[in-house]
Scaffold this active site. Structure first.
Site, PDB file in Angstrom:
ATOM      1  N   ARG A   1       0.839  -1.196   0.000  1.00  0.00           N
ATOM      2  CA  ARG A   1       0.000   0.000   0.000  1.00  0.00           C
ATOM      3  C   ARG A   1       0.875   1.247   0.000  1.00  0.00           C
ATOM      4  O   ARG A   1       1.950   1.260   0.597  1.00  0.00           O
ATOM      5  CB  ARG A   1      -0.918   0.012   1.221  1.00  0.00           C
ATOM      6  CG  ARG A   1      -1.787   1.255   1.283  1.00  0.00           C
ATOM      7  CD  ARG A   1      -2.938   1.122   2.226  1.00  0.00           C
ATOM      8  NE  ARG A   1      -3.758   2.330   2.200  1.00  0.00           N
ATOM      9  CZ  ARG A   1      -4.992   2.398   2.626  1.00  0.00           C
ATOM     10  NH1 ARG A   1      -5.580   1.318   3.107  1.00  0.00           N
ATOM     11  NH2 ARG A   1      -5.673   3.527   2.577  1.00  0.00           N
TER      12      ARG A   1
ATOM     13  N   GLU B   1     -12.925   3.490  -2.513  1.00  0.00           N
ATOM     14  CA  GLU B   1     -13.247   2.111  -2.875  1.00  0.00           C
ATOM     15  C   GLU B   1     -13.706   2.102  -4.332  1.00  0.00           C
ATOM     16  O   GLU B   1     -14.246   3.089  -4.840  1.00  0.00           O
ATOM     17  CB  GLU B   1     -14.351   1.566  -1.973  1.00  0.00           C
ATOM     18  CG  GLU B   1     -13.993   1.523  -0.492  1.00  0.00           C
ATOM     19  CD  GLU B   1     -12.842   0.573  -0.191  1.00  0.00           C
ATOM     20  OE1 GLU B   1     -12.710  -0.442  -0.913  1.00  0.00           O
ATOM     21  OE2 GLU B   1     -12.072   0.847   0.749  1.00  0.00           O
TER      22      GLU B   1
ATOM     23  N   ARG C   1       0.155  -5.595   6.766  1.00  0.00           N
ATOM     24  CA  ARG C   1       0.393  -5.355   5.341  1.00  0.00           C
ATOM     25  C   ARG C   1       1.455  -4.280   5.158  1.00  0.00           C
ATOM     26  O   ARG C   1       1.501  -3.303   5.899  1.00  0.00           O
ATOM     27  CB  ARG C   1      -0.910  -4.929   4.661  1.00  0.00           C
ATOM     28  CG  ARG C   1      -0.771  -4.660   3.168  1.00  0.00           C
ATOM     29  CD  ARG C   1      -2.094  -4.298   2.538  1.00  0.00           C
ATOM     30  NE  ARG C   1      -2.743  -3.190   3.223  1.00  0.00           N
ATOM     31  CZ  ARG C   1      -3.885  -2.649   2.822  1.00  0.00           C
ATOM     32  NH1 ARG C   1      -4.507  -3.129   1.765  1.00  0.00           N
ATOM     33  NH2 ARG C   1      -4.422  -1.646   3.492  1.00  0.00           N
TER      34      ARG C   1
END
Length: 224
Positions: A62, A70, A104
């Site tokens: 990311r 989104e 992540r």
């Protein structure tokens, strides 16, 4: 041997002893730097959305400071398309990588000298996400400029006070807390706060034609 010949002889010796080795050393260091930089490059093989890519080792990365809509919301597809045009099937360099709360990886990324995180904010197709990196001030300023100039999601396409698509549908569906996606409230024209409420469609806020429609979408009537 004349003084001129002696001087020429000295200069040749100086070149052999100092200048040429210096040139060779610089060439070696440049090659080493280039090789090291090339070894640190990673290829992007896929795009998840406007703030997340898939690397050649199949892991997701990311972009730090970036919060893109989104895909189903206003600007989501535009953000994804822009990121794809910048990095897909290209090699990127990764800096200041850390894990997020879920583990992540997040990082600042570059294609050659092009700073991708900044390009996303510059376009207006992503919101600034608070973070602490060496580029915090630069990216905050870039995001503020996009907002001031009403670019991307800050344009009337996604940020609305009136419904440009259907003037008869004027009920405003608004998130009470945009950071945590808190309660969903809908505002009627008779509500005192109605004229101050903006519809930020990139966050999933929307217009409704009837109260029944708003309730069915999970919104409750605002108190004021």
């Amino acid at each position: 041997m004349s003084m001129k010949d002696k001087l020429l002889f000295f200069l040749k010796r100086f070149a052999l002893l100092f200048i040429i080795p210096s040139i060779l050393l610089n060439l070696f260091l440049s090659y080493k730097f280039y090789s090291q930089k090339k070894a640190n490059l990673v290829k992007v093989i896929g795009i998840i959305d406007g703030d997340t890519v898939v690397l050649e080792n199949k892991t997701r990365l990311r972009l730090r400071h970036i919060n893109a809509p989104e895909l189903e919301f206003c600007g989501g597809q535009e953000a994804k398309n822009l990121l794809a045009s910048l990095v897909e099937n290209k090699s990127i360099s990764i800096e200041e990588q850390i894990p997020d709360q879920t583990g992540r990886a997040m990082a600042l990324i570059y294609v050659d000298n092009l700073f991708i995180n900044q390009k996303m904010l510059e376009s207006g197709w992503a919101r600034y996400h608070s973070d602490q990196t060496s580029k915090t001030a630069l990216l905050k300023k870039t995001a503020d400029n996009a907002k001031t100039n009403k670019l991307g999601i800050f344009s009337q396409l996604c940020l609305q006070m009136q419904n440009p698509d259907n003037p008869n549908c004027i009920i405003k569906g608004n998130l009470e807390n945009k950071r945590t996606s808190g309660r969903k409230l809908y505002y009627l024209l008779s509500c005192a706060q109605y004229k101050f409420v903006q519809i930020e469609k990139d966050l999933g806020e929307q217009w409704f034609c009837t109260e029944k429609e708003a309730s069915a979408a999970g919104y409750i009537k605002a108190a004021t």
